[in-house]
Design an enzyme around this catalytic site. Sequence first.
Site, PDB file in Angstrom:
ATOM      1  N   ASN A 165      -1.421 -15.508   1.965  1.00  0.00           N
ATOM      2  CA  ASN A 165      -2.485 -15.789   2.939  1.00  0.00           C
ATOM      3  C   ASN A 165      -3.812 -15.265   2.416  1.00  0.00           C
ATOM      4  OD1 ASN A 165      -0.732 -16.673   5.081  1.00  0.00           O
ATOM      5  ND2 ASN A 165      -0.109 -14.524   5.316  1.00  0.00           N
ATOM      6  N   PHE A 184       2.758   3.452   7.557  1.00  0.00           N
ATOM      7  CA  PHE A 184       2.369   2.112   7.098  1.00  0.00           C
ATOM      8  C   PHE A 184       3.182   1.012   7.767  1.00  0.00           C
ATOM      9  CE2 PHE A 184       1.564   4.760   3.260  1.00  0.00           C
ATOM     10  CZ  PHE A 184       0.237   4.451   3.039  1.00  0.00           C
ATOM     11  N   ASN A 193      12.405  -0.946   6.595  1.00  0.00           N
ATOM     12  CA  ASN A 193      13.514  -1.878   6.867  1.00  0.00           C
ATOM     13  C   ASN A 193      13.551  -3.009   5.840  1.00  0.00           C
ATOM     14  OD1 ASN A 193      11.392  -3.509   7.603  1.00  0.00           O
ATOM     15  ND2 ASN A 193      12.003  -3.775   9.751  1.00  0.00           N
ATOM     16  N   GLY A 245     -10.963 -18.543  12.670  1.00  0.00           N
ATOM     17  CA  GLY A 245     -10.908 -17.088  12.896  1.00  0.00           C
ATOM     18  C   GLY A 245     -11.632 -16.271  11.841  1.00  0.00           C
ATOM     19  N   TYR A 255      -2.382  -9.354  15.984  1.00  0.00           N
ATOM     20  CA  TYR A 255      -2.211  -8.321  14.947  1.00  0.00           C
ATOM     21  C   TYR A 255      -3.276  -7.232  15.123  1.00  0.00           C
ATOM     22  CZ  TYR A 255      -2.931  -5.940  10.518  1.00  0.00           C
ATOM     23  OH  TYR A 255      -3.129  -4.968   9.572  1.00  0.00           O
ATOM     24  N   LYS A 302      -3.064  -3.122  16.312  1.00  0.00           N
ATOM     25  CA  LYS A 302      -3.629  -1.954  15.608  1.00  0.00           C
ATOM     26  C   LYS A 302      -4.478  -1.116  16.567  1.00  0.00           C
ATOM     27  CE  LYS A 302      -1.865  -2.450  11.674  1.00  0.00           C
ATOM     28  NZ  LYS A 302      -1.025  -1.436  11.067  1.00  0.00           N
ATOM     29  N   ILE A 352       0.840  -1.202   0.000  1.00  0.00           N
ATOM     30  CA  ILE A 352       0.000   0.000   0.000  1.00  0.00           C
ATOM     31  C   ILE A 352       0.879   1.257   0.000  1.00  0.00           C
ATOM     32  CG2 ILE A 352      -1.890   1.207   1.176  1.00  0.00           C
ATOM     33  CD1 ILE A 352      -2.557  -1.551   2.527  1.00  0.00           C
ATOM     34  N   SER A 365      -7.034  -1.037  10.614  1.00  0.00           N
ATOM     35  CA  SER A 365      -7.620  -2.140   9.841  1.00  0.00           C
ATOM     36  C   SER A 365      -9.035  -2.435  10.323  1.00  0.00           C
ATOM     37  CB  SER A 365      -6.752  -3.377  10.058  1.00  0.00           C
ATOM     38  OG  SER A 365      -7.383  -4.521   9.542  1.00  0.00           O
TER      39      SER A 365
HETATM   40  P1  NAD Z   1       3.477  -4.511   3.528  1.00  0.00           P
HETATM   41  O1  NAD Z   1       4.067  -5.582   4.357  1.00  0.00           O
HETATM   42  O2  NAD Z   1       3.553  -4.656   2.041  1.00  0.00           O
HETATM   43  O3  NAD Z   1       4.093  -3.099   3.918  1.00  0.00           O
HETATM   44  C1  NAD Z   1       4.552  -2.807   5.218  1.00  0.00           C
HETATM   45  C2  NAD Z   1       5.970  -2.266   5.079  1.00  0.00           C
HETATM   46  O4  NAD Z   1       6.467  -1.949   6.374  1.00  0.00           O
HETATM   47  C3  NAD Z   1       6.930  -3.283   4.453  1.00  0.00           C
HETATM   48  O5  NAD Z   1       7.616  -2.674   3.379  1.00  0.00           O
HETATM   49  C4  NAD Z   1       7.886  -3.640   5.589  1.00  0.00           C
HETATM   50  O6  NAD Z   1       9.188  -3.926   5.110  1.00  0.00           O
HETATM   51  C5  NAD Z   1       7.836  -2.373   6.444  1.00  0.00           C
HETATM   52  N1  NAD Z   1       8.128  -2.577   7.872  1.00  0.00           N
HETATM   53  C6  NAD Z   1       7.607  -3.491   8.722  1.00  0.00           C
HETATM   54  N2  NAD Z   1       8.115  -3.313   9.950  1.00  0.00           N
HETATM   55  C7  NAD Z   1       8.972  -2.248   9.886  1.00  0.00           C
HETATM   56  C8  NAD Z   1       9.804  -1.591  10.812  1.00  0.00           C
HETATM   57  N3  NAD Z   1       9.889  -1.981  12.084  1.00  0.00           N
HETATM   58  N4  NAD Z   1      10.540  -0.548  10.391  1.00  0.00           N
HETATM   59  C9  NAD Z   1      10.488  -0.126   9.093  1.00  0.00           C
HETATM   60  N5  NAD Z   1       9.737  -0.719   8.172  1.00  0.00           N
HETATM   61  C10 NAD Z   1       8.975  -1.779   8.563  1.00  0.00           C
HETATM   62  O7  NAD Z   1       1.959  -4.335   3.977  1.00  0.00           O
HETATM   63  P2  NAD Z   1       0.791  -3.460   3.335  1.00  0.00           P
HETATM   64  O8  NAD Z   1      -0.237  -4.412   2.867  1.00  0.00           O
HETATM   65  O9  NAD Z   1       1.346  -2.456   2.428  1.00  0.00           O
HETATM   66  O10 NAD Z   1       0.229  -2.779   4.644  1.00  0.00           O
HETATM   67  C11 NAD Z   1       0.611  -1.485   5.045  1.00  0.00           C
HETATM   68  C12 NAD Z   1      -0.040  -1.165   6.369  1.00  0.00           C
HETATM   69  O11 NAD Z   1      -1.446  -1.267   6.223  1.00  0.00           O
HETATM   70  C13 NAD Z   1       0.337  -2.117   7.500  1.00  0.00           C
HETATM   71  O12 NAD Z   1       0.456  -1.368   8.685  1.00  0.00           O
HETATM   72  C14 NAD Z   1      -0.848  -3.049   7.578  1.00  0.00           C
HETATM   73  O13 NAD Z   1      -1.008  -3.564   8.876  1.00  0.00           O
HETATM   74  C15 NAD Z   1      -1.987  -2.136   7.207  1.00  0.00           C
HETATM   75  N6  NAD Z   1      -3.140  -2.848   6.643  1.00  0.00           N
HETATM   76  C16 NAD Z   1      -2.956  -3.686   5.582  1.00  0.00           C
HETATM   77  C17 NAD Z   1      -4.047  -4.396   5.069  1.00  0.00           C
HETATM   78  C18 NAD Z   1      -3.876  -5.372   3.942  1.00  0.00           C
HETATM   79  O14 NAD Z   1      -4.723  -6.263   3.788  1.00  0.00           O
HETATM   80  N7  NAD Z   1      -2.835  -5.273   3.117  1.00  0.00           N
HETATM   81  C19 NAD Z   1      -5.320  -4.198   5.618  1.00  0.00           C
HETATM   82  C20 NAD Z   1      -5.462  -3.320   6.696  1.00  0.00           C
HETATM   83  C21 NAD Z   1      -4.355  -2.646   7.196  1.00  0.00           C
HETATM   84  C1  WQD Z   2     -10.917 -13.048   2.141  1.00  0.00           C
HETATM   85  C2  WQD Z   2     -11.938 -14.162   1.946  1.00  0.00           C
HETATM   86  C3  WQD Z   2     -11.419 -16.151   3.207  1.00  0.00           C
HETATM   87  C4  WQD Z   2      -7.715 -17.080   1.051  1.00  0.00           C
HETATM   88  C5  WQD Z   2      -7.252 -10.243   6.067  1.00  0.00           C
HETATM   89  C6  WQD Z   2      -6.870  -9.878   7.459  1.00  0.00           C
HETATM   90  C7  WQD Z   2      -7.327  -8.477   7.764  1.00  0.00           C
HETATM   91  C8  WQD Z   2      -6.840  -7.489   6.719  1.00  0.00           C
HETATM   92  C9  WQD Z   2      -7.147  -7.945   5.343  1.00  0.00           C
HETATM   93  C10 WQD Z   2      -4.806  -6.481   7.504  1.00  0.00           C
HETATM   94  C11 WQD Z   2     -12.292 -14.896   3.244  1.00  0.00           C
HETATM   95  C12 WQD Z   2     -11.339 -16.425   1.720  1.00  0.00           C
HETATM   96  C13 WQD Z   2      -8.885 -16.489   1.486  1.00  0.00           C
HETATM   97  C14 WQD Z   2      -7.778 -18.333   0.403  1.00  0.00           C
HETATM   98  C15 WQD Z   2     -10.173 -18.302   0.649  1.00  0.00           C
HETATM   99  N1  WQD Z   2      -5.419  -7.313   6.776  1.00  0.00           N
HETATM  100  N2  WQD Z   2     -10.091 -17.098   1.285  1.00  0.00           N
HETATM  101  N3  WQD Z   2      -9.015 -18.911   0.226  1.00  0.00           N
HETATM  102  O1  WQD Z   2      -9.264 -12.661   6.069  1.00  0.00           O
HETATM  103  O2  WQD Z   2     -10.868 -10.924   5.122  1.00  0.00           O
HETATM  104  O3  WQD Z   2      -8.666 -10.223   5.940  1.00  0.00           O
HETATM  105  O4  WQD Z   2      -6.687  -9.291   5.157  1.00  0.00           O
HETATM  106  O5  WQD Z   2      -5.250  -5.695   8.299  1.00  0.00           O
HETATM  107  O6  WQD Z   2      -6.832  -8.180   9.025  1.00  0.00           O
HETATM  108  O7  WQD Z   2      -7.476 -10.802   8.359  1.00  0.00           O
HETATM  109  O8  WQD Z   2      -8.798 -11.494   3.849  1.00  0.00           O
HETATM  110  O9  WQD Z   2      -8.027 -12.195   1.639  1.00  0.00           O
HETATM  111  O10 WQD Z   2      -7.422 -13.610   3.648  1.00  0.00           O
HETATM  112  O11 WQD Z   2      -9.784 -13.557   2.849  1.00  0.00           O
HETATM  113  O12 WQD Z   2     -11.253 -18.886   0.466  1.00  0.00           O
HETATM  114  O13 WQD Z   2      -6.762 -18.942   0.011  1.00  0.00           O
HETATM  115  O14 WQD Z   2     -11.347 -15.167   1.094  1.00  0.00           O
HETATM  116  O15 WQD Z   2     -11.963 -17.249   3.886  1.00  0.00           O
HETATM  117  O16 WQD Z   2     -13.646 -15.238   3.160  1.00  0.00           O
HETATM  118  P1  WQD Z   2      -9.485 -11.417   5.313  1.00  0.00           P
HETATM  119  P2  WQD Z   2      -8.413 -12.734   2.966  1.00  0.00           P
END
Ligand code: NAD
Ligand code: WQD
Length: 337
Positions: free
Chosen positions: A197, A80, A32, A293, A148, A152, A12, A124
């Site tokens: 995942n 982020f 990092n 979960g 996790y 947050k 992101i 999140s």
């Molecule tokens: P990402 O893992 O691609 O990006 C996170 C970045 O943070 C990575 O580049 C990682 O190297 C860096 N990082 C981690 N720990 C660090 C540290 N201690 N110091 C410096 N850098 C560090 O993940 P993303 O999907 O881009 O997510 C960005 C943010 O959004 C995260 O905080 C995540 O929890 C949050 N978020 C993501 C999702 C999602 O599904 N992708 C959903 C909700 C919230």
């Molecule tokens: C979406 C749907 C699964 C994988 C997660 C984190 C959440 C947030 C976003 C960071 C669900 C199904 C998935 C697969 C499947 N991240 N599924 N087969 O679980 O909604 O959210 O990512 O903040 O905290 O929990 O996202 O993409 O894993 O799953 O059937 O191989 O797809 O059961 O219904 P989720 P997901």
Amino acid sequence: MKILVTGGAGYIGSHTCVELLKAGHEIVIVDNLSNSNKKSLHRVQAITEKKLDFYKVDIRDRKALEQVFEKHDINSVVHFAGLKAVGESVEKPLLYYKNNVGGTIILCEVMNKFDVKDIVFSSSATVYGDPHKVPIKEKFPVHPTNPYGRSKLMIEEILNDLNVSDSEWNAILLRYFNPVGAHESGLIGEDPNDIPNNLMPYISQVAVGKLDKLHVFGKDYPTEDGTGVRDYIHVVDLSLGHLNALDKLQENPGVTVYNLGTGEGYSVLEMISTFEKVSGKSIPYDILDRRSGDIAECYADPSLAKKELNWEAKRGIEDMCKDAWHWQKNNPQGYKI
Ligand code: NAD
Ligand code: WQD
């Protein structure tokens, strides 16, 4: 404005860096690289034809972070950096609290020292846990169900407490729903380290032939087709939300929280069929038991962000699948080659 972007090399973060540069901001990135590749930032520069400053710094390294603040006159921080794998957080809770919560505390201390008190934080939808109803509004109760999610929520509370102690602190807490897709250039996108995942990168890797078939987790949920329903949001729409949040910070809003989602829920089977349609690839799948979960249904009421941030998602699931596929097809190994 000069913006510090922590975690800017990640999924992101890199997309948000593109939008920040396009909007004329200067950006300084600390990451990092624990879950990302520096190549993403070369691609950000290629897309925007603009310069950025990058430091390979862990936000827990106070000295290194202070040096960045000494060198650059930072106005605001978009935060982020963090670890994000739910399952891993259950196995390694201390790692998650140390990195996400500990890292944020050090970041805030350094910000305080340099009198930078405006932050946009990546929270999140996971903080809502299993919601009592949908769509989810910001005022719904929060009870995350894993370390996790709790990390947050703790950070949200820390930022609230900071504002109570010192009203010059402003924090916008953005609760993302399910970010998917990629930049339309196909140059940056999601690049998981191991077997994904999350649903969308898993589907993409099946489509490109890296994985054999998808496992659909559960077909007995109380949803239209029995599979889980989520609010998938295009990563570019999500990124643009951070620009609106930065604008909002100029009004000294204190601490405010916004859902960033589309307000629409789609099932796993709908995501599969849309991906098949836009890619022309077939996605074989097996139905497995529910994943521990998981919840049945989760989608946002995004109306507060529309009203107060003047932001709404514009891209639909066909765009999300098309752009995810474009990225995966052009970069079958992600950034690794
Ligand atoms: P990402 O893992 O691609 O990006 C996170 C970045 O943070 C990575 O580049 C990682 O190297 C860096 N990082 C981690 N720990 C660090 C540290 N201690 N110091 C410096 N850098 C560090 O993940 P993303 O999907 O881009 O997510 C960005 C943010 O959004 C995260 O905080 C995540 O929890 C949050 N978020 C993501 C999702 C999602 O599904 N992708 C959903 C909700 C919230
Ligand atoms: C979406 C749907 C699964 C994988 C997660 C984190 C959440 C947030 C976003 C960071 C669900 C199904 C998935 C697969 C499947 N991240 N599924 N087969 O679980 O909604 O959210 O990512 O903040 O905290 O929990 O996202 O993409 O894993 O799953 O059937 O191989 O797809 O059961 O219904 P989720 P997901």
